[in-house]
Write a protein that holds these residues in place. Sequence first.
Motif, short mmCIF file in Angstrom:
data_model
loop_
_atom_site.label_atom_id
_atom_site.label_comp_id
_atom_site.label_asym_id
_atom_site.label_seq_id
_atom_site.Cartn_x
_atom_site.Cartn_y
_atom_site.Cartn_z
N UNK A 1 -25.02 -18.71 44.68
CA UNK A 1 -26.04 -17.70 44.95
C UNK A 1 -26.03 -17.37 46.44
N UNK A 2 -25.85 -16.08 46.75
CA UNK A 2 -25.73 -15.65 48.13
C UNK A 2 -26.04 -14.15 48.20
N UNK A 3 -26.21 -13.60 49.39
CA UNK A 3 -26.47 -12.17 49.51
C UNK A 3 -25.34 -11.31 48.93
N UNK A 4 -25.71 -10.16 48.42
CA UNK A 4 -24.79 -9.27 47.72
C UNK A 4 -23.59 -8.89 48.57
N UNK A 5 -23.76 -8.75 49.86
CA UNK A 5 -22.66 -8.30 50.70
C UNK A 5 -21.47 -9.26 50.71
#
Length: 435
Positions: free
Chosen positions: A34-38
């Motif tokens: 899980x991490x930022x979309x970018x």
Amino acid sequence: MKILVVTLGTRGDVQPFVALARSARDRGHDVVLAAPERFRPLAAAHGLDLVRIDDGPLALMDGVAGAAVSGGVRAKLALARAMPAAFGRVLEDCATIARGIGHDADVVVHNGQVIGAPHVAELLGVPCVLALTVPVYVPTREFPWPGAPLPPWLPGWANRAGYLGMRGPAVVFARVVDDWRRRDLGLPRRRGRHDPLRRPDGVPVPVLNAVSRHVVPPPEDWPPSVTTTGYWFLPAARPGLPAGVEEFLAAGEPPVLVGFGSMAGADPAATTRTVLDAVRAAGLRAIVATGWGGLVAGEVPASVLVVDDVPHDVLLPRVAAVVHHGGAGTTAAVAAAGRPQVVCPFVADQPFWARRVHDLGVGPAPVPQRRMTAAALAAALRMATGDPAVAARAAALGARIREEDGTAVAVRALEALVTGATAAAPRTPSPPSWS
């Protein structure tokens, strides 16, 4: 074993966790990243699916926080007002993951910036692991808190006291987190709920320091719950650089590489002019990486090549030295490549890494951005590229770092933790007491 890996921040904060997730997957484990979309393209390049968590805090770093770094009180107040709402959205995404794809995770690994991760682990009744690219959480007498530019000559007790700075987020976001715990997770209040170094039962949380012991030797006063694994690197990219870069490298002496990532400062154009003047004064060729806006493209002499994004693990071994902002990830990559470093720190942990580079003898004294002039940077470049002893120490350090396998050490530690937790206790804990 199913591992829920949750991370937030810039590329230097996220890429090591992509490396951990890939290593765990290659050892046969199920991983939820899980991490930022970018960072979805980065994950996909290594065969990993990415579960989105809100980019809000990162967007603030791109906008409001960039102004706050160099701005006045008004800019800093604007950042303080915007942050709770941004982190609230991250918390909502954490709850969605906990109720959905991560509901059957055996362990939660997080980088501290995702303040909801320990609470997710509490909900699931599984171990939580704090994984750090900067050793900012566990106090020590041996060096100051890396989260701020504290002087290196403080006495041991003052060094330890500096780590109280990590309680700041708990104070700022306490109400937001408490409301979220009650509303989205159904968890009651309990004593110590905002301390990421303690489990609900008060036992120390395992900490994995994704740092080389050759760069930060583990202090003697760190508890047994802390493991220094070595850096978490992704496998090297395939050899080969863009044709223009290859042609530039072949046209003369090895250049210096200059890049400040997303650290733009107040005036990126002025910073770029300072860099170009320094390179010219030092009589060097240079590759200038514009990155995420720290430096800007423009008209440059034939001795300078401007690039946007190139595989650093391929380019770094072929340059004479590297000028950078002192981010943890960049410092690690340059150290592993065995190249001298000139660190020009802006904020946060960057002065800490700048001091480590100098203390290890692999670069000159730091050149802080606020005091960076063409003359000062040129002098630092001459030392970094002209002193054979610096080059020899940098090469030796790189060789030692490359012998480590930090992700393998970390995955083995997670395997041992989950095996022990499964044998010692049922999956679902008794409800925590109210306080």
